[in-house]
Structures are given as C-alpha cells and as structure tokens.
Motif scaffolding. Structure first.
Motif, mmCIF file in Angstrom:
data_model
loop_
_atom_site.group_PDB
_atom_site.id
_atom_site.type_symbol
_atom_site.label_atom_id
_atom_site.label_comp_id
_atom_site.label_asym_id
_atom_site.label_seq_id
_atom_site.Cartn_x
_atom_site.Cartn_y
_atom_site.Cartn_z
ATOM 1 N N LEU A 201 25.235 55.066 -20.010
ATOM 2 C CA LEU A 201 24.992 54.888 -18.578
ATOM 3 C C LEU A 201 23.725 55.608 -18.132
ATOM 4 N N LYS B 142 31.095 55.898 -12.619
ATOM 5 C CA LYS B 142 31.945 55.761 -13.804
ATOM 6 C C LYS B 142 32.944 56.902 -13.931
ATOM 7 N N ASN C 105 29.665 56.943 -24.014
ATOM 8 C CA ASN C 105 29.599 56.059 -22.846
ATOM 9 C C ASN C 105 28.738 56.662 -21.743
ATOM 10 N N GLU C 106 28.845 57.970 -21.543
ATOM 11 C CA GLU C 106 27.995 58.628 -20.554
ATOM 12 C C GLU C 106 26.521 58.473 -20.927
ATOM 13 N N TRP D 238 23.287 56.347 -11.425
ATOM 14 C CA TRP D 238 24.620 56.618 -11.945
ATOM 15 C C TRP D 238 25.237 57.827 -11.261
ATOM 16 N N ASP E 136 31.830 49.569 -22.547
ATOM 17 C CA ASP E 136 30.780 50.101 -21.677
ATOM 18 C C ASP E 136 29.434 49.466 -21.990
ATOM 19 N N LEU F 195 33.322 51.773 -12.276
ATOM 20 C CA LEU F 195 33.555 51.370 -13.661
ATOM 21 C C LEU F 195 34.620 52.234 -14.323
ATOM 22 N N SER G 97 34.795 59.249 -16.314
ATOM 23 C CA SER G 97 34.682 59.801 -17.659
ATOM 24 C C SER G 97 35.822 60.805 -17.843
ATOM 25 N N VAL H 213 26.033 52.661 -10.618
ATOM 26 C CA VAL H 213 27.331 52.607 -11.300
ATOM 27 C C VAL H 213 28.011 53.969 -11.165
#
Length: 282
Positions: free
Chosen positions: A120, A94, A116-117, A127, A77, A67, A96, A92
């Motif tokens: 998730l 991601k 956003n973190e 994650w 997000d 992502l 960052s 996911v």
C-alpha cells in the motif's frame, strides 16, 4: 464515491453503519445478500479479489476505499491495489494489525500484514493504516460455553491484552475516509486498559449477575481447538501470537483513539453491556 470492502465482517459492518446516507457509498461483497446496515442509498455489488473484472466494476468512479483482507497468505491486497490504482482511487484506508510494529513478531499472519502494508505504501495512492490490537468481540467465541456451562476456556488466561472495541476502529476509519489530515498516518488502536481473559470473565459474570468460572487451556488443547477451524500454518501463527501475549507484548495501551476522535476509547465493560444478550441463556 467511497467503496467499503469487508462489509459483512466485524469492522466493515460497523463502518457501513456509520457512513451517512448523504455520502455516495458502494459496498463490495462476495455475497451481497449478507450485507446489512447500509444506507438505502448505498450501492451493493458482487465482487471478489480473484475476479479482476469484478474489481474494476466495483472501483469505477471511487475516490476512497476502506480495505479489509482476511485470507492470510493470499495476494488479495496486491490484486486489489493494482485495480484501485488503475481506477484512479486516491486514498485507501486499510485494516492491518498492531503486531507489525513488534520486532519480535515473526509469525505467518504478521509477516503477511507487513507485506500488505508495504504494498500500500508503495502503491502511489494516499494511505492510512489502522493497526488494531485484538478485538473485544473475540470474546463472543466464549458465548456458547458461557450460556450452556457458565465457563470460559482460554489460553494463557492471566496474560493481558489491550483489546479494542471494533466500533472504535470503525469510527477512526470513517474519520480517515471523510475528513482531512489522515493521509500517511498509521494508527495503533487499543482499548483504554489491558485485561486478561480471567478479568474479562469476571466482568461478564458481574454484568450477567451469575457466577462464571475460568478454565485455563494448555497450548496442546488450544491447538486442538483451533485446528477444528483453521489450517495448521494459521494455528501455529495463533499459538506464537499467544506466546507473545504471555510475555507481555500486547499489554501496552495507546491514546490514539482519543487523539483521532476527541473522545476516549471505549472500555470492555461498555462493549460487553452492548452485547450481553449473546452470553445470556436462551
């Protein structure tokens, strides 16, 4: 099935190149015609974070996701993670940013990434967070002035940044997507050394075999330059980030790439050798 987002961007493009054709891979892009480097077996679909139906189609049957979101301040997000959870996605990975760990970082971009973190981690899915320092590829923004004038212009040219090769980020991402042991981990990713823009200029000069000069921008000049490309709130966030770099906040070197991959992080010189043509006069 693995889903790759951001496949036309700096890191997503490298992730796609590294995924074996033996793996079932789907690529989601706003402009599928721009996707390059995917295995012939990869499925490329049109998708947009603003289009719930396109997200549902892209996520159908997907177990793991790479992502990337880039529209700062938007809720991409949140939209994507809701759709991913509904589709039964398990994991996911991601992208960052390293700045989220710095308590002194309170600019727009960093606050957005922190939020956003949190989304998730609270999603109920497994994650992995990739928190890179600045990309070595950011120096490609100098390519035109290097080619045409033999000059690099940058803000705070004597401040160090432990920038990272996007290929290293992609290697860690692929490992996290395809191998066990990465769930619940947050990786701060840096290069093997902290360099200033002036030092990067010197390395480019050596590799090109011709002299390059470095010109320091003041904050006002940097604001004018960035304002031609970015909205005002983002420009102010970049200026605050540069000020933190000037104070030494981005000079720390981590060994995380080697810990994750079993090999050292690639130095700037190696990245520059691979991309030297971009800086050479036509």
């Amino acid at each position: 099935m693995l889903l790759v987002t951001g496949a036309t961007g700096t890191v997503g493009r490298e992730v796609l190149r590294r995924l074996s054709g033996d793996l079932p891979v789907r690529v989601m892009a706003r402009k599928p015609e721009r996707v390059a480097g995917a295995a012939e077996s990869a499925e490329i679909v049109r998708g947009d974070y603003d289009d719930a139906r396109s997200l549902a189609r892209a996520l159908a049957g997907v177990a793991g996701v790479f992502l990337v979101t880039s529209r700062v301040g938007r809720d991409d997000d949140a939209r994507f993670l809701r759709a991913a959870r509904a589709a039964g996605v398990r994991h996911v990975v991601k992208v960052s940013a390293a700045a989220v760990e710095d308590a002194r970082a309170d600019d727009l971009i960093t606050r957005w990434q922190r939020g956003n973190e949190d989304l998730l981690r609270g999603s109920g899915m497994e994650w992995t967070l990739l928190r890179p320092r600045s990309f070595m590829s950011n120096t490609l923004s100098w390519a035109e002035s290097v080619r045409e004038e033999g000059v690099v212009r940058a803000l705070y040219g004597t401040s160090a940044n432990s920038c990272v090769d996007p290929g290293d980020i992609a290697d860690v991402a692929v490992s996290a997507l395809t191998e066990p042991g990465h769930s619940g981990r947050a990786y701060t990713l840096t290069g093997p050394e902290a360099l200033t823009a002036a030092e990067q200029t010197a390395r480019l000069s050596e590799l090109l075999g011709r002299p390059l000069s470095f010109e320091e921008l003041d904050p006002g000049q940097a604001r004018d330059l960035w304002s031609a490309r970015y909205p005002a709130p983002l420009v102010e966030a970049l200026l605050r980030s540069a000020e933190r770099q000037r104070c030494g906040a981005k000079a720390g070197v981590e060994n995380t790439v080697e810990e994750a991959l079993g090999r050292p992080a690639r130095p700037f010189r190696a990245w520059a050798e691979d991309h030297l043509a971009a800086f050479m006069a036509h």
